[in-house]
Design a protein around this motif. Structure first.
Motif, short mmCIF file in Angstrom:
data_model
loop_
_atom_site.label_atom_id
_atom_site.label_comp_id
_atom_site.label_asym_id
_atom_site.label_seq_id
_atom_site.Cartn_x
_atom_site.Cartn_y
_atom_site.Cartn_z
N ASN A 95 43.62 -73.97 67.57
CA ASN A 95 42.76 -73.01 68.26
C ASN A 95 41.29 -73.17 67.88
O ASN A 95 40.44 -72.45 68.39
CB ASN A 95 43.23 -71.58 67.98
CG ASN A 95 43.28 -71.27 66.49
OD1 ASN A 95 43.26 -72.16 65.65
ND2 ASN A 95 43.37 -69.98 66.17
N ASP A 97 37.95 -76.08 67.25
CA ASP A 97 37.46 -77.35 67.78
C ASP A 97 36.44 -77.93 66.80
O ASP A 97 35.24 -77.96 67.06
CB ASP A 97 36.82 -77.13 69.16
CG ASP A 97 36.41 -78.43 69.82
OD1 ASP A 97 36.94 -79.49 69.42
OD2 ASP A 97 35.56 -78.39 70.72
N TYR A 213 35.83 -71.77 67.29
CA TYR A 213 37.00 -71.68 68.16
C TYR A 213 36.81 -72.63 69.35
O TYR A 213 35.70 -73.06 69.65
CB TYR A 213 37.18 -70.26 68.69
CG TYR A 213 37.83 -69.30 67.73
CD1 TYR A 213 39.21 -69.28 67.57
CD2 TYR A 213 37.06 -68.41 66.97
CE1 TYR A 213 39.81 -68.39 66.69
CE2 TYR A 213 37.66 -67.51 66.09
CZ TYR A 213 39.04 -67.51 65.96
OH TYR A 213 39.63 -66.65 65.09
N ALA A 214 37.92 -72.94 70.01
CA ALA A 214 37.83 -73.80 71.19
C ALA A 214 36.92 -73.20 72.25
O ALA A 214 36.31 -73.92 73.04
CB ALA A 214 39.23 -74.03 71.76
N SER A 215 36.77 -71.86 72.23
CA SER A 215 35.89 -71.19 73.19
C SER A 215 34.43 -71.34 72.82
O SER A 215 33.54 -71.03 73.61
CB SER A 215 36.23 -69.69 73.22
OG SER A 215 35.93 -69.09 71.97
N ALA A 217 33.17 -69.74 70.11
CA ALA A 217 32.84 -68.61 69.25
C ALA A 217 33.01 -69.00 67.78
O ALA A 217 33.81 -69.86 67.43
CB ALA A 217 33.75 -67.42 69.59
#
Length: 445
Positions: A95, A97, A213-215, A217
């Protein structure tokens, strides 16, 4: 009696006319007058103090016999061990990156199947637990807590088998820390959860860039919060991966941790390790992938001192060999293939078998015993490296039969490390009573 060849001598910084003797084999330390050292080097042995130096491994009867004992040391350790350590890669999914992730080139979201997990359990019961071995699994990924069902599927039968054979089973996690909150830890404790390796890459602003995070964030706050929630339940190793451009900022991480309730007594060890830009298991890394880069020779002792000065435990100096030399260590990836080091995953030529094929003979391909040559056996640093890291040799384009020599690194850093131990660790442990004319202390680290 003669001085051991596995001995380093440093000037005493606070006692003029004295030197510090450090045994790289025993980790022992002694302060002696410089004239006494000169006498020992010339073969003159005063009655007082010689027994103490012999106990500390600094004086030996036969240096050639000592060298032959070193040649056989790893083999003796392998013959005596009855504790099997298996790193189990549950998935290639995450989850986060992280830009330096060594799995980036082959991560595909693949998960270990239930059938492969069952084969692993059967192998560990058949070949280890039923033969009287304790087993500790290190669940790894990807992010292992994305596979909690597999942790249960593997741990429950291994725990039952261990009980029935009178041995022990436990497991640890190499986790990014985002999913290991208190409730999750409490659920896993009955299955054998013993400890976890978390990672915080420096103060918040650096960590959130290196480990988002992958998003996109940031993840610092959730990792630090989770760490604080579980550090009273399990043993915690905290890792921090630094780069040449940011390592001087990392002491600020140590100052931020207490704000979350993460005080030095809550961590088993604080490990600073360099990011290996051309590959390497940064989450799993314990500092084996060192180099001779000038910046790292400055960064490693700088960060170690920062941790010790604030009361955190740092990795100890002790005899250690590359994981490929130890027969009680194995990596099993999510497809059931065997490797000797997590950094070798994804390279088919480095596989040494599988759950279906069994273990292949890897002694030649992995350079087992490559340090059993005169140049290494004569080296005072041999107990600290035993030929170095096979992964680093591979990164340098060398055959694994060639050693990864650490002489330049230890020449540049060992004296600082020994003095750090004397400054920060010795006061925490009462020194042994001095034996005149020596001041002798058993190692506090």
């Amino acid at each position: 009696m003669k001085l051991s060849r596995y001995l380093k001598i440093f000037p005493s910084p606070d006692r003029p006319g004295h030197v510090i003797l450090y045994s790289t084999l025993r980790g022992s330390v002694a302060a002696v007058p410089a004239e006494t050292l000169a006498a020992l080097q010339q073969g003159a042995f005063p009655v007082e103090g010689c027994d103490a130096l012999t106990r500390l491994g600094m004086l030996v009867e036969d240096p050639d016999a000592e060298k032959e004992q070193m040649r056989d040391l790893v083999a003796r350790v392998n013959a005596q061990t009855r504790h099997f350590l298996v790193s189990v890669v549950l998935n290639l999914d995450c989850n986060l990156d992280c830009g330096y992730c060594f799995e980036g080139e082959f991560r595909c979201g693949h998960y270990m199947s239930g059938e492969t997990a069952d084969l692993l359990v059967a192998m560990l019961v058949r070949e280890r637990i039923s033969q009287g071995w304790d087993v500790t699994a290190s669940f790894y990924g990807g992010e292992p807590l994305l596979s909690q069902d597999l942790i249960r599927r593997i741990s429950q039968p291994l725990q039952e088998a261990a009980r029935s054979h009178g041995v022990k089973y436990a497991f640890t996690l190499v986790t990014n820390g985002t999913l290991l909150d208190r409730d999750t830890a409490l659920e896993l404790l009955p299955l054998g959860l013993q400890g976890a390796k978390f990672t915080l890459d420096g103060p918040r602003e650096i960590h959130d860039v290196q480990r988002p995070y992958a998003s996109g964030a940031g993840s610092f706050d959730i990792v630090a919060t989770n760490l604080a929630q579980v550090c009273d339940l399990i043993s915690i190793q905290l890792g921090a991966n630094f780069r040449p451009e940011n390592y001087r900022e990392f002491p600020r991480l140590l100052d931020q941790l207490p704000l979350y309730g993460i005080t030095p007594d809550k961590l088993s060890v604080m490990m600073f390790t360099p990011v290996v830009s051309t590959g390497g298991c940064s989450d799993f890394n314990t500092g084996c992938a060192l180099s001779e880069a000038p910046w790292l020779m400055e960064a490693a002792p700088f960060l170690r001192e920062a941790a010790l000065a604030r009361g955190y435990r740092a990795p100890t100096l002790k005899p250690s060999a590359c994981i490929v030399e130890l027969v009680d260590n194995l990596v099993v990836d999510c497809t059931g293939k065997f490797y000797k080091c997590p950094a070798f995953m994804g390279s088919e030529e480095m596989s040494i078998g599988s759950l279906t094929e069994g273990l292949k003979d890897y002694r030649g391909s992995h350079g087992i015993g490559n340090w059993q040559v005169e140049a290494c056996l004569e080296c005072c640093y041999l107990p600290l490296c035993f030929g170095g890291c096979r992964f680093v040799s591979r990164l340098q384009g060398k055959a694994l039969t060639e050693v990864d020599c650490r002489r330049k690194f230890y020449d540049a850093t060992l004296e600082q490390t020994v003095l750090q131990n004397l400054t920060y660790l010795a006061p925490r442990k009462k020194a042994a009573a001095p034996t005149a004319p020596f001041q002798v202390a058993t190692p506090p680290y």
